[in-house]
Enzyme design. Structure first.
Site, PDB file in Angstrom:
ATOM      1  N   SER A  42     -68.291  20.853   1.195  1.00  0.00           N
ATOM      2  CA  SER A  42     -67.810  20.080   2.343  1.00  0.00           C
ATOM      3  C   SER A  42     -69.021  19.675   3.179  1.00  0.00           C
ATOM      4  CB  SER A  42     -66.879  20.935   3.208  1.00  0.00           C
ATOM      5  OG  SER A  42     -66.603  20.271   4.422  1.00  0.00           O
TER       6      SER A  42
ATOM      7  N   TYR B 235     -65.548  28.554   8.014  1.00  0.00           N
ATOM      8  CA  TYR B 235     -65.260  27.685   6.861  1.00  0.00           C
ATOM      9  C   TYR B 235     -66.536  26.932   6.450  1.00  0.00           C
ATOM     10  CZ  TYR B 235     -63.614  23.415   4.513  1.00  0.00           C
ATOM     11  OH  TYR B 235     -63.452  22.365   3.637  1.00  0.00           O
TER      12      TYR B 235
END
Ligand code: NAP
Length: 256
Positions: A151, A165
């Site tokens: 990501s 995250y």
């Protein structure tokens, strides 16, 4: 397009979290290109069945396999079941991922942190391990390719939202580089895609359905991306078109 195997059948691809979002788009595109796809899911059997049905309706081959990739025994059984149904595995898309919770680090619970690390990091490592064992030419395998789904959060850090995250995706970036170097001579390429703001249900999963609308102004291309746009990049990295590409983290983020 996928290269046919010696048996004349399409190469076998395991997609973790292949039932929804980016994983489902990748599963459908891969099947359309001739791959036989193991569509892994954790809890939403209906979504997995829907993805498999769509693939079969279009003339492709897929099976749904339930496995929580964060649990070692289940990650192993995902690969065993795929092999039992389809034969030797050519590729893995390490896509299953969760955000878990949203908030500042000072409010983060150990449970929330562990859940994200278990799925996003440990799950991805376990699946990479099982894939490498089977694909490695050292073990008599035919080689293959792994694409990890990272990501842009790994570089941006997601402050005030989900630093934990972002950090889990930082681990995926390091794993991509290290594993690529480790298994290059075993016939295995390892790359990652690093998506930006992609329209899927993951944003709503942390109770922030308006997130994409709020952040779209930060995207140089001026719009959010689609799961299909990420899928196309994943399929490129899996394909012979990327035969000299390994250890790369390819941004699919509209410039964000
Ligand atoms: P999504 O729509 O929420 O789908 C997540 C998928 O992962 C589902 O198929 C889910 O299955 C599966 N999954 C979750 N935990 C699992 C586990 N423990 N074991 C097996 N499967 C599990 O998410 P998405 O947006 O497509 O995200 C896919 C990947 O892209 C993730 O790694 C995410 O971090 C990354 N990513 C997404 C974006 C974005 O903007 N969407 C941006 C950057 C990176 P069930 O439904 O059965 O739980």
């Amino acid at each position: 397009m996928a290269t046919r195997t010696k048996t004349g059948k399409g190469p076998v691809l395991v997609i973790t979290g292949g039932s929804r979002g980016i994983g489902a788009a990748t599963a459908r595109l891969a099947a359309a290109q001739g791959y036989r796809v193991a569509v892994n899911y954790n809890s939403n059997a209906k979504a997995a069945a829907k993805t498999v049905q769509a693939i079969e309706k279009a003339g492709g081959k897929a099976i749904a396999i339930q496995a929580d990739v964060s649990q070692e025994d289940q990650a192993i059984s995902l690969f065993e079941e795929t092999e039992a149904q389809f034969g030797p595995i050519y590729g893995l898309v390490n896509n299953a991922g969760i955000i878990g919770s949203s908030g500042r680090v000072e409010d983060l619970t150990a449970e929330a942190l562990e859940a994200v690390m278990r799925t996003n990091v440990i799950g991805a490592f376990l699946c990479a391990r099982e894939a490498v064992k089977r694909m490695s030419t050292k073990n008599g395998g035919a080689g293959g390719a792994i694409v990890n789904v990272s990501s842009r959060a790994s570089a941006l850090g997601s402050p005030g939202e989900f630093v934990h995250y972002a950090a889990s995706k930082g681990a995926i970036d390091s794993m991509t580089v290290g594993l690529a170097r480790e298994v290059g001579r075993d016939g295995i390429r390892v790359n990652a895609v690093s998506p930006g703001l992609i329209l899927t249900e993951i944003h709503g999963s942390v109770g922030d359905a308006g997130r994409l609308k709020r952040l779209v102004g930060s995207v140089p291309l001026g719009r959010v991306g689609s799961a299909l746009e990420v899928a196309k990049t994943i399929l490129f990295l899996l394909s012979p078109h990327a035969s000299y590409v390994t250890g790369t983290i390819l941004q699919v983020s509209g410039g964000r």
